[in-house]
Design a protein around this motif. Sequence first.
Motif, short mmCIF file in Angstrom:
data_model
loop_
_atom_site.label_atom_id
_atom_site.label_comp_id
_atom_site.label_asym_id
_atom_site.label_seq_id
_atom_site.Cartn_x
_atom_site.Cartn_y
_atom_site.Cartn_z
N ALA A 1 -2.41 2.90 5.18
CA ALA A 1 -1.55 2.67 4.02
C ALA A 1 -0.08 2.86 4.37
O ALA A 1 0.78 2.12 3.90
CB ALA A 1 -1.96 3.62 2.89
N SER B 1 0.81 -1.23 0.00
CA SER B 1 0.00 0.00 0.00
C SER B 1 0.84 1.27 0.00
O SER B 1 0.31 2.35 -0.23
CB SER B 1 -0.93 0.01 1.21
N LEU C 1 -3.87 0.20 -4.35
CA LEU C 1 -5.03 0.26 -3.45
C LEU C 1 -6.33 0.55 -4.20
O LEU C 1 -7.38 0.04 -3.84
CB LEU C 1 -4.83 1.40 -2.43
#
Length: 518
Positions: free
Chosen positions: A130, A34, A43
Amino acid sequence: MDGQGTSGAAEPSGGAAEPSGGVAEPSGGAAGLSGGVAGPEALRPLVDEVLAGLAAGARRRGGPIVPGTPAEVAAAVREALAEARGPAALRRLAELLAYGAADPADPHCAAHLHCPPLAVAVAADLAVSALNPSQDSWDQAPAATALESELLAELAESVGFRPDRAAGVLTTGGTESNLMGLMLARDQRLGPDVELNGLPGNVRPRILASEAAHFSVQRAAALLGLGERAVRTVPVDRQLRMDPAALADAFAEAGWEGATTLAVVATAGTTDTGAVDPLHAVADLAARHGAWLHVDAAYGGGALFSERLAPLLDGIDRADSVSLDWHKLGWQPAAAGVFLAREARTYASLARRAVYLNPADDEEAGYPSLLGQSLRTTRRPDAFKLAATLRVLGRDGLGALVDRCHENALRAAELVRTTPELELHCDPVLTTVVFRYAVPDPAGSDRVNAGLRRELLRTGRAVVGRTELPGHGPGRVRLKLTLLNPHTTEAELASLISAVVEAGKAQPGARGTARPAT
Ligand SMILES: *Cc1c(COP(=O)(O)O)cnc(C)c1O
């Protein structure tokens, strides 16, 4: 919301079989990362899958909670886990989670201090997931470290602490914050190295908290080696506010027994009624007896943003430590707890030096460390979503949401008051309404109210809270609406109240229905 149990969960969800073909293979395939420059593109299609699953699941649920029994829901989960495979699994499981949810974004889901998160806060939290910064060392979270310190200074100012003297940390919630407050109290009053078994016989540490204080106070006392029985509960009034005269008596009694009162916990927003203990009176008594004052504002802290409600928290600035929870009256996804201490020097007992995290020479060279602020080591930057929310909506924007929920509580209380089958317990303080379906016989009343709530859960019509007033014996069961959805309309409140009344009427033993001849 068809009341047909979870039968729908047994069928493969419409369309869930195809979308796998539509997911672009990011670099790394299913094991793509990510972060980095490529992360967002890895993503994007996956987030689309999740969003599609959420929408499909919410549509299929069609109401505040998945209908059916716990066994039916568990069977649907087992089935989805067994079937979901490969790229389509993500959408299928997101759909399951949404279908099987109790969704506080639905106006009929109003049981707990379980808020519907703001979309902006959830989007901000995606950035945190992330990047996965960890707050235990600067070299895992450079900007996040600075951002948490800035946010804490802002919040310290909001409660009336001097930001240059206060200290704090983001926590998992009121439970952890209360533990930290009582830990600092213990260490300030007894010294951090105290051996509890070795205290002189005439020193008996005590904590005073109201009967309506959160159960985490007792749990903290146990974890801190003081024992649950170190917590003396102080009686409350009808609204569940601590009675200051009773607190004065409790101090006096503690004196006779040679006990040391380490701390008083004042609750600013009790979990059930939102009542705020008389903070100035409690602070006066704590000061007179040299006890630490911890204010548990896990629920009521949101009032700080509302011009109308902030005066309820007058006196919170006299606390030695404070708990705030932005996953309650703050519309953040959990966890978003905050612990604040008025004086940074009282934080000393948490300080830690770990040679691989905060070596002294790094600190001398100007690298800050938050390690000594938290009970945790690895810690995600929960400050980020709140900082983003405060920038996007502003304090006034959050305050307006608090006011809308408060107005809804006043409206719902009025609806209860004017509904002959219902009986209001007390006027709302924050955003909670406590009441019951009125049945004259106390044991019958408890049965009807408990039964009607489970009936609403089973059919998926509404999620209302159930609690018991302090005291002993039957007749104390109450229903509770915790109104945290700022977009709920008056018509939606009215239909929620009617659902309660209808479910009540359907209970055996409810007034107005055929009762067994006596
Ligand atoms: C919810 C609540 C807590 C516990 O907070 P968590 O975030 O669930 O750990 C503590 N005190 C009060 C008054 C609460 O309402």
